[in-house]
Design an enzyme around this catalytic site. Structure first.
Site, PDB file in Angstrom:
ATOM      1  N   SER A  78       0.594  -1.253  -0.302  1.00  0.00           N
ATOM      2  CA  SER A  78      -0.229   0.342  -0.539  1.00  0.00           C
ATOM      3  C   SER A  78       0.857   0.990   0.475  1.00  0.00           C
ATOM      4  CB  SER A  78      -0.778  -0.028   1.360  1.00  0.00           C
ATOM      5  OG  SER A  78      -2.002  -0.656   0.781  1.00  0.00           O
ATOM      6  N   LYS A  81      -0.043   3.636  -3.058  1.00  0.00           N
ATOM      7  CA  LYS A  81      -1.032   4.981  -2.884  1.00  0.00           C
ATOM      8  C   LYS A  81      -0.417   6.602  -3.330  1.00  0.00           C
ATOM      9  CE  LYS A  81      -4.588   1.620  -0.978  1.00  0.00           C
ATOM     10  NZ  LYS A  81      -3.986   0.683   0.048  1.00  0.00           N
ATOM     11  N   SER A 140      -6.017   4.114   4.488  1.00  0.00           N
ATOM     12  CA  SER A 140      -5.263   2.845   3.461  1.00  0.00           C
ATOM     13  C   SER A 140      -6.405   2.383   3.295  1.00  0.00           C
ATOM     14  CB  SER A 140      -4.650   1.929   3.976  1.00  0.00           C
ATOM     15  OG  SER A 140      -4.082   1.791   2.699  1.00  0.00           O
ATOM     16  N   LYS A 255       3.318   6.601   5.318  1.00  0.00           N
ATOM     17  CA  LYS A 255       2.176   5.700   4.434  1.00  0.00           C
ATOM     18  C   LYS A 255       3.157   4.509   4.828  1.00  0.00           C
ATOM     19  CE  LYS A 255      -0.533   4.141   2.881  1.00  0.00           C
ATOM     20  NZ  LYS A 255      -1.304   3.188   3.350  1.00  0.00           N
TER      21      LYS A 255
END
Length: 432
Positions: A78, A81, A140, A255
């Site tokens: 993730s 992202k 997320s 993140k």
């Protein structure tokens, strides 16, 4: 005559048994030393980081302060992202999207598997770009990510094409995007390129931190509980029961990521005083480990480095003190550096720099009037780390320090006559 049977030597048996046990123990220890997710081997490093890859950079300059296997492309999970978040911010900046624009959830977004992070969007649900962005940045949420991607490019695959185009534009050489969310294990990027992407985001869109630092966010009024920020390392979590042991003063982004192929990843940023670092760790063993390993790098960074200005603003460059201009009262103008040059250097070390190159505009390009502060060239300095031999270069503008006012016609006429006879005399001399 019966053959004598020698008695078994107990000490020998015990010694042999101990030897076998030690061999088995050593084998077990070798397995135990594999500190990545599901027993994958970590990459050896002198900070003792239990990671496959890692990097720590200065957020302002991009200067690498520490790295472990940082060039190998690895599954990003993730952390992918971050590219999606960057593109959304670019779309808003370029007025192709707005924070208050309402997005109707597509069938593609609604069908996103809910086994990962999700806000459980149903087809036809309507939410603003801001709400979906917060769901993506804080929790997320994969379905919110696909909703934004579909709005921008028509479909996730259309958006993936855009992601790869943007990666190429930004010079992220190892990045291969095959999904907007990072759920695909074929989406890979190196720690170096991930840190570079994070640096670009913070440089171009500092408002990103307004979302990444949110401790929680309630997506719908009817939702029983808010989304809790997956970045447990946020400095503000120092007052959160159950998370304060992971909170790190100054952390305000960025993140996390996890899939089996990637392990537990984290791209983070921290600021204390004038120092801001960006970090990446890839393939750690647990949710908490990614933050513990990041903390080791931050501790190293803050204890080892300091910002030092090696060249003050408005410094005179020996190789470029003046610049020639046309049609000015003066034929030359003094020039200096526009800004300072600052490097991250090890504490207690006096850095040495040298001029690599300087370049000023030609006289024909600089015609009076020229106001003070006009950029008329550049100068590049190089700093070499005495220990690592890493070479860092910085280029700053050269600017005029005073106005270059235009000369009157009378002065220009006599100057032209003088130049004519000077050229004629030199031509005659060259004949002999």
């Amino acid at each position: 005559m019966k053959e004598k049977v020698r008695p078994v030597r107990i000490k020998t048996v015990i010694a042999a048994s101990l030897a076998v046990w030690m061999v088995m123990l050593s084998l077990g220890s070798a397995v135990a030393m594999a500190n990545g997710y599901q027993g994958r081997e970590s990459t050896k490093n002198d900070l003792g980081l239990q990671v496959k890859a890692a990097i720590l950079i200065d957020a302002d300059s991009g200067q690498v302060l520490y790295e472990v296997n940082s060039e190998e492309p690895l599954p990003a999970a993730s952390m992918t992202k971050l590219m999606t978040e960057y593109i959304v911010l670019e779309e808003i900046t370029n007025e192709r999207l707005s924070w208050d624009e309402v997005i109707t959830t597509s069938a593609e977004a609604a069908s996103t598997p809910s086994d990962g992070s999700s806000v459980f969007l149903a087809q036809g649900d309507q939410h603003t770009v801001r709400d979906l962005y917060k769901a993506m940045a804080v929790g997320s949420a994969n379905d919110a990510t696909i909703a934004l991607a579909s709005q921008i490019a028509g479909s996730e695959q259309g958006f993936v094409k855009k992601m790869n185009e943007v990666a190429a534009e930004l010079g992220l050489k190892t990045a291969i995007f095959t999904s907007a969310t990072g759920l695909s294990e074929t989406t890979v990027i190196s720690a170096t390129d991930m840190a570079r992407l994070a640096q670009i985001i913070l440089s171009k869109h500092p408002e990103f931190l307004d979302y990444s630092k949110l401790q929680e966010y309630k997506f719908r009024e009817r939702d029983k509980d808010p989304i809790i920020n997956i970045n447990w390392m946020l400095g503000t979590n120092v007052n959160q029961k159950g998370l304060k042991h992971l909170a790190y003063e100054g952390v305000d982004g960025m993140k996390t990521g996890f899939i089996n192929a990637a392990g537990y990843n984290f791209t983070g940023t921290v600021k204390r005083g004038e120092q801001r670092f960006i970090s990446v760790v890839m393939d750690t063993a647990t949710k908490s480990a990614r933050f513990n390993e990041t903390a080791k790098m931050y501790n190293y960074g803050f204890s080892t480095f300091e910002k030092k200005t090696v060249l003050a603003p408005k410094s005179v460059v020996e190789t470029a003190k003046t610049v020639k201009i046309k049609k000015g009262k003066k034929k030359t103008l003094p020039i200096v550096t526009e800004k300072d040059i600052t490097f991250m250097v090890k504490k207690g070390v006096e850095p040495k720099i040298e001029v690599v190159s300087s370049d000023v505009k030609s006289e024909a390009e600089l015609v009076a009037p020229i106001p003070a502060g006009t950029v008329v060239g550049t100068v590049t300095y190089k700093y070499t780390d005495a220990e690592t031999k890493q070479e860092l270069k910085k280029t700053v503008n050269l600017v005029t320090t005073e106005d270059g006012t235009k000369a009157g016609w009378f002065r220009l006429m006599f100057r032209g006559i003088g130049d004519f006879f000077s050229g004629l005399f030199n031509g005659i001399v060259n004949l002999f």
